[in-house]
Design a protein around this motif. Structure first.
Motif, PDB file in Angstrom:
ATOM      1  N   ALA A 241      -5.045 -14.854  -0.902  1.00 18.82           N
ATOM      2  CA  ALA A 241      -4.018 -13.791  -0.872  1.00 18.82           C
ATOM      3  C   ALA A 241      -4.568 -12.414  -1.248  1.00 18.82           C
ATOM      4  N   HIS A 242      -5.467 -12.364  -2.223  1.00 16.13           N
ATOM      5  CA  HIS A 242      -5.955 -11.060  -2.665  1.00 16.13           C
ATOM      6  C   HIS A 242      -6.770 -10.381  -1.564  1.00 16.13           C
ATOM      7  N   GLN A 243      -7.682 -11.133  -0.977  1.00 11.75           N
ATOM      8  CA  GLN A 243      -8.523 -10.545   0.080  1.00 11.75           C
ATOM      9  C   GLN A 243      -7.683 -10.200   1.310  1.00 11.75           C
ATOM     10  N   VAL A 244      -6.740 -11.084   1.674  1.00 10.07           N
ATOM     11  CA  VAL A 244      -5.928 -10.781   2.861  1.00 10.07           C
ATOM     12  C   VAL A 244      -5.061  -9.553   2.591  1.00 10.07           C
ATOM     13  N   ALA A 245      -4.599  -9.418   1.337  1.00 11.69           N
ATOM     14  CA  ALA A 245      -3.795  -8.233   0.988  1.00 11.69           C
ATOM     15  C   ALA A 245      -4.619  -6.967   1.222  1.00 11.69           C
ATOM     16  N   ILE A 246      -5.841  -6.951   0.728  1.00  8.02           N
ATOM     17  CA  ILE A 246      -6.690  -5.757   0.913  1.00  8.02           C
ATOM     18  C   ILE A 246      -6.951  -5.525   2.401  1.00  8.02           C
ATOM     19  N   LEU A 247      -7.210  -6.630   3.121  1.00  4.25           N
ATOM     20  CA  LEU A 247      -7.485  -6.528   4.556  1.00  4.25           C
ATOM     21  C   LEU A 247      -6.312  -5.912   5.320  1.00  4.25           C
ATOM     22  N   MET A 248      -5.094  -6.208   4.850  1.00  2.00           N
ATOM     23  CA  MET A 248      -3.912  -5.716   5.561  1.00  2.00           C
ATOM     24  C   MET A 248      -3.505  -4.305   5.127  1.00  2.00           C
ATOM     25  N   THR A 249      -4.192  -3.745   4.108  1.00  2.00           N
ATOM     26  CA  THR A 249      -3.969  -2.324   3.810  1.00  2.00           C
ATOM     27  C   THR A 249      -4.811  -1.498   4.781  1.00  2.00           C
ATOM     28  N   ASP A 250      -4.697  -0.198   4.656  1.00 10.76           N
ATOM     29  CA  ASP A 250      -5.472   0.663   5.560  1.00 10.76           C
ATOM     30  C   ASP A 250      -6.972   0.472   5.381  1.00 10.76           C
ATOM     31  N   ARG A 251      -7.395  -0.040   4.205  1.00 12.86           N
ATOM     32  CA  ARG A 251      -8.841  -0.255   4.016  1.00 12.86           C
ATOM     33  C   ARG A 251      -9.393  -1.344   4.928  1.00 12.86           C
ATOM     34  N   GLY A 252      -8.497  -2.081   5.598  1.00 10.89           N
ATOM     35  CA  GLY A 252      -8.933  -3.115   6.545  1.00 10.89           C
ATOM     36  C   GLY A 252      -9.636  -2.529   7.766  1.00 10.89           C
TER      37      GLY A 252
ATOM     38  N   THR B 210       1.254  -1.408  -7.892  1.00 12.13           N
ATOM     39  CA  THR B 210       0.828  -0.274  -8.719  1.00 12.13           C
ATOM     40  C   THR B 210      -0.313   0.560  -8.129  1.00 12.13           C
ATOM     41  N   VAL B 211      -1.062   0.021  -7.191  1.00 15.00           N
ATOM     42  CA  VAL B 211      -2.189   0.803  -6.651  1.00 15.00           C
ATOM     43  C   VAL B 211      -1.778   1.529  -5.371  1.00 15.00           C
ATOM     44  N   LEU B 212      -1.034   0.860  -4.511  1.00 19.10           N
ATOM     45  CA  LEU B 212      -0.701   1.444  -3.208  1.00 19.10           C
ATOM     46  C   LEU B 212       0.395   2.494  -3.336  1.00 19.10           C
ATOM     47  N   SER B 213       0.311   3.507  -2.492  1.00 16.92           N
ATOM     48  CA  SER B 213       1.376   4.512  -2.401  1.00 16.92           C
ATOM     49  C   SER B 213       2.488   3.957  -1.506  1.00 16.92           C
ATOM     50  N   ASP B 214       3.609   4.691  -1.436  1.00 14.78           N
ATOM     51  CA  ASP B 214       4.712   4.245  -0.562  1.00 14.78           C
ATOM     52  C   ASP B 214       4.228   4.096   0.877  1.00 14.78           C
ATOM     53  N   SER B 215       3.469   5.087   1.345  1.00 16.52           N
ATOM     54  CA  SER B 215       3.055   4.991   2.754  1.00 16.52           C
ATOM     55  C   SER B 215       2.013   3.880   2.940  1.00 16.52           C
ATOM     56  N   ASP B 216       1.160   3.638   1.902  1.00 12.76           N
ATOM     57  CA  ASP B 216       0.226   2.497   1.987  1.00 12.76           C
ATOM     58  C   ASP B 216       1.009   1.193   2.143  1.00 12.76           C
ATOM     59  N   ARG B 217       2.104   1.085   1.367  1.00 15.92           N
ATOM     60  CA  ARG B 217       2.906  -0.157   1.430  1.00 15.92           C
ATOM     61  C   ARG B 217       3.550  -0.299   2.808  1.00 15.92           C
ATOM     62  N   ASP B 218       4.045   0.823   3.342  1.00 16.39           N
ATOM     63  CA  ASP B 218       4.649   0.769   4.693  1.00 16.39           C
ATOM     64  C   ASP B 218       3.616   0.272   5.706  1.00 16.39           C
ATOM     65  N   HIS B 219       2.410   0.828   5.609  1.00 21.50           N
ATOM     66  CA  HIS B 219       1.362   0.424   6.565  1.00 21.50           C
ATOM     67  C   HIS B 219       1.010  -1.047   6.384  1.00 21.50           C
ATOM     68  N   MET B 220       0.959  -1.480   5.124  1.00 19.81           N
ATOM     69  CA  MET B 220       0.589  -2.887   4.872  1.00 19.81           C
ATOM     70  C   MET B 220       1.607  -3.824   5.524  1.00 19.81           C
ATOM     71  N   VAL B 221       2.898  -3.492   5.354  1.00 20.86           N
ATOM     72  CA  VAL B 221       3.936  -4.343   5.948  1.00 20.86           C
ATOM     73  C   VAL B 221       3.787  -4.353   7.469  1.00 20.86           C
ATOM     74  N   SER B 222       3.584  -3.169   8.056  1.00 15.44           N
ATOM     75  CA  SER B 222       3.515  -3.176   9.525  1.00 15.44           C
ATOM     76  C   SER B 222       2.216  -3.822  10.020  1.00 15.44           C
ATOM     77  N   ASN B 223       1.136  -3.712   9.251  1.00 13.44           N
ATOM     78  CA  ASN B 223      -0.112  -4.393   9.653  1.00 13.44           C
ATOM     79  C   ASN B 223       0.051  -5.916   9.602  1.00 13.44           C
ATOM     80  N   ILE B 224       0.712  -6.399   8.538  1.00 10.53           N
ATOM     81  CA  ILE B 224       0.936  -7.852   8.435  1.00 10.53           C
ATOM     82  C   ILE B 224       1.829  -8.307   9.583  1.00 10.53           C
ATOM     83  N   ALA B 225       2.921  -7.565   9.789  1.00 10.36           N
ATOM     84  CA  ALA B 225       3.877  -7.990  10.817  1.00 10.36           C
ATOM     85  C   ALA B 225       3.232  -7.938  12.204  1.00 10.36           C
ATOM     86  N   GLY B 226       2.424  -6.910  12.447  1.00 11.39           N
ATOM     87  CA  GLY B 226       1.744  -6.799  13.741  1.00 11.39           C
ATOM     88  C   GLY B 226       0.831  -7.997  13.970  1.00 11.39           C
ATOM     89  N   HIS B 227       0.075  -8.356  12.958  1.00 14.25           N
ATOM     90  CA  HIS B 227      -0.873  -9.465  13.069  1.00 14.25           C
ATOM     91  C   HIS B 227      -0.136 -10.792  13.203  1.00 14.25           C
TER      92      HIS B 227
END
Ligand code: NDP
Length: 484
Positions: free
Chosen positions: A175-186, A432-449
Motif C-alpha cells: 500500500a505505501h509504495q502504490v500510494a506514492i506511485l499513484m501521486t504525481d511523483r509516479g 498530512t504530506v499531500l496538498s489538496d490538489s495532490d490528493r485530487d490527482h491521487m484519486v484520479s490516478n487511482i481511478a484511471g488505473h
C-alpha cells in the motif's frame, strides 16, 4: 562531403574490405558466394548485437560524474571515499523505469531506478536505489511474482491492470509504495527532477568500531517536478525517449544535474525495540525520529560516449559494498545481493566485471581467472594460501555485521514490532504530506488505473484497499469508480 582521405573499411580482423555496397556473387545476378567473409561476418555479428534486456529496469539512461564529500562523515563511517571533506569519487548513474521494456515510453507511471556506482579506491561501491524510499514487498520470495503481475499475460501477451490490482490488494504491504506511485511523483518530469533513495537500510561502522543503521536520500537540487497523467501521455506520444533526451541534452549544454546526499542515521541499539521494524523495506523512518543529515553531493557532468558499453552493459550490484558499509537484516536487500550479480552473469557473461565500465579504478588482486572473454588473468601464484608473495586477505576489511539471535529455522514474517502496520505510513502520506490538489490527482490516478480493464469485483477490492489507507480516500476512490 569531406575531401580528406577516408580510412578503408575493414573486417573486425582488420582486413580491408572491397565493398560496403555489393555482396560477392557468381556473376552480377548471383548466387551469393560463401567466401564473402565480410558479408557473413556483418550478418552474424548483427544477429548477436543485443544482450538480453534486463527483466526489470530495461529502459534507461545514465551519465558519469562525481560524488563529493561536503561534511565530516567520520563519526559514523570509515569508508575511504567518505573519509575527508572535499574528497571526490568518480560515479556512474543509471536511471530507468522498472516494469517497462527497452522500447517503451519514459513518461509512464512506474517507479524509477536510481542505480549508482562509486569507483572508490577500495573497490566499487554500488547503491541500487529507486526514486521512492519504499518498495512493494518485503520478502524476496514475492519479487518474481510481483514483477510477473506487472508484465505481460501468458495468453494474449498484454499488460493487465486487473492482475496488477490482484497482486497489490492481496499484498497489503504494497500500500505505501502504490500510494506514492499513484501521486504525481509516479511520473517525474525528468530524471533530473526526482530524488533517489537507497531505500534499504544499511549498516555503517566508524573507525572506532561503533555501528549505525543508515538510509540514503539523494535530494534533487533541481527541485521535484512531475507530469500530470495527461501531460505525460501527450509527451509519450511525441517523444518516447523524453527522459533520456533530457538528461543527455542538459549535460551536453553544460547544465550538470546535482543531488545532495542526506543520511538518516539510527544508533545501532535503537533498532531492536523501534516501534516498527526499521529493516522493513515498505516503511520509511519518519524525519522527526531520524532527521536527514547532509553529507555530500553528486554531480553528473559527462555523457556516455558509447551507450551500449557504458550504460547497457553497466552492471550494478548491491553486494558491492566497501569497508565501513555492510548490509542489514532487510530480507529484500539480502535477496538482491544474490539476484543482481546472477543477472549480470546471465546478461553479460561470467567476466562482466572485466568491462571498462564495471572494472574498479583501483588495483585489483583477485584469484578469479579464465572464463569466456577473459583477457588479463592474474599472474602466478594462482591460488591462496601460497608462499610466493601472492595477495593475502586482511580481516580489517570485513564488512560490518550484526549479532544474530536466530532461533529455530523458519519461514515466517519478521519478528513483530509494536506498530508494524502496513497502512499507517501511506495514511500519513495522504492526510498530512499531500496538498489538496495532490490528493485530487491521487484519486484520479487511482481511478484511471483501476478502471482500465479492471473487473467490478476487483474494483471492490481496490476500494477496500484504499479505505484501509484512509477512509476518506476509500470513499473518494469509490465515487470516482462510479460507486463500484
Ligand atoms: P515529513 O513531513 O518529514 O516528510 C515528508 C516527506 O514526504 C518528505 O521527505 C517529502 O519529500 C515527501 N513527499 C512529499 N510529497 C510526496 C509524494 N507525493 N510522494 C512521496 N513522498 C512525498 O514526514 P515523515 O518523515 O514523518 O514522513 C511522512 C510520510 O512522508 C511517510 O509516511 C512517507 O509516506 C512520506 N515520505 C517520507 C520519507 C522519509 O524518509 N521520512 C521520504 C519520502 C516520503 P521532499 O523532501 O523531497 O519533498
Amino acid at each position: 562531403m569531406s575531401t580528406s582521405k577516408r580510412p578503408v573499411t575493414t573486417t573486425d580482423a582488420g582486413i580491408p574490405a572491397a565493398s560496403d555496397e555489393f555482396s560477392l556473387t557468381a556473376g552480377p545476378d548471383g548466387p551469393i558466394l560463401l567466401q564473402d567473409h565480410y558479408l557473413l561476418q556483418k550478418m552474424a555479428q548483427f544477429n548477436r548485437e543485443r544482450v538480453p534486456e534486463r527483466v526489470v529496469h530495461a529502459k534507461g539512461g545514465g551519465a558519469h560524474g562525481f560524488f563529493e564529500v561536503t561534511e565530516d562523515v567520520s563519526p559514523w563511517c570509515k569508508a575511504h571515499f567518505l573519509g575527508e571533506k572535499g574528497r571526490r569519487t568518480p560515479v556512474l548513474a543509471r536511471f530507468s523505469t522498472v516494469a517497462q521494456e527497452m522500447g517503451s515510453a519514459d513518461t509512464v507511471r512506474d517507479p524509477r531506478g536510481f542505480a549508482l556506482k562509486f569507483y572508490t579506491q577500495e573497490g566499487n561501491y554500488d547503491l541500487v536505489g529507486n526514486n521512492t524510499p519504499v518498495f512493494f514487498i518485503r520478502d524476496p520470495q514475492k519479487f518474481q511474482d510481483f514483477i510477473h503481475s506487472q508484465k505481460r499475460r501468458a495468453d494474449n501477451h498484454l499488460r493487465d491492470n486487473n492482475m496488477q490490482w490482484d497482486f497489490w490488494t492481496l499484498s497489503p504491504e504494497s500500500a505505501h509504495q502504490v500510494a506514492i506511485l499513484m501521486t504525481d511523483r509516479g511520473i517525474p518530469r525528468s530524471w533530473r527532477h526526482m530524488n533517489g533513495y537507497g531505500s534499504h537500510t544499511f549498516l555503517w561502522e566508524n573507525a572506532g568500531g561503533k555501528k549505525f543503521w543508515v538510509k540514503y536520500h539523494f535530494k534533487t537540487v533541481q527541485g521535484i517536478e512531475n507530469f500530470t497523467a495527461a501531460d505525460a501521455q501527450a509527451v509519450a506520444a511525441e517523444d518516447k525517449d523524453y527522459h533520456l533526451r533530457d538528461l543527455y541534452n542538459s549535460i551536453a549544454k553544460g547544465d550538470a544535474p546535482e543531488w545532495r546526499l542526506e543520511m538518516q542515521v539510527m544508533p545501532f541499539e535503537d533498532a531492536a525495540d523501534y516501534r516498527f521494524n526499521p529493516f522493513d523495506l515498505t516503511k520509511v523512518w519518519p524525519h522527526t525520529d531520524y532527521p536527514n543529515i547532509p553529507i555530500g553531493r553528486m554531480v553528473l557532468d559527462r555523457n556516455p560516449a558509447n551507450y551500449f558499453a557504458e550504460i547497457e552493459q553497466a552492471s550494478f550490484e548491491p553486494a558491492n559494498m566497501v569497508r565501513g558499509i555492510g548490509p542489514s537484516p532487510d530480507k529484500m536487500l539480502l535477496g538482491r545481493l544474490f539476484s543482481y550479480p546472477d543477472a549480470h552473469r546471465h546478461r553479460i557473461g561470467t567476466n562482466y566485471l572485466e568491462l571498462p565500465v564495471n572494472r574498479p579504478q583501483c588495483p585489483r588482486h583477485s584469484y578469479n581467472r579464465d572464463g569466456a572473454m577473459r583477457h588479463d588473468n592474474p599472474p602466478d601464484p594462482v591460488y591462496a594460501p601460497n608462499s610466493f608473495g601472492g595477495p593475502q586477505a586482511d580481516p580489517a576489511f570485513e564488512l560490518p555485521n550484526w549479532q544474530v539471535e536466530a532461533g529455530e529455522i523458519a519461514r515466517t514474517a519478521y519478528t513483530k514490532h509494536a506498530k508494524d502496520d502496513d497502512f499507517i505510513q501511506p495514511g500519513t502520506l495522504y492526510r498530512t504530506v499531500l496538498s489538496d490538489s495532490d490528493r485530487d490527482h491521487m484519486v484520479s490516478n487511482i481511478a484511471g488505473h483501476a478502471s482500465d480493464g479492471v473487473t467490478s469485483d476487483m474494483q471492490k477490492r481496490v476500494i477496500e484497499y484504499w479505505g484501509r489507507v484512509d477512509a476518506d480516500l476509500g470513499r473518494r476512490v469509490a465515487a470516482a469508480l462510479g460507486g463500484a
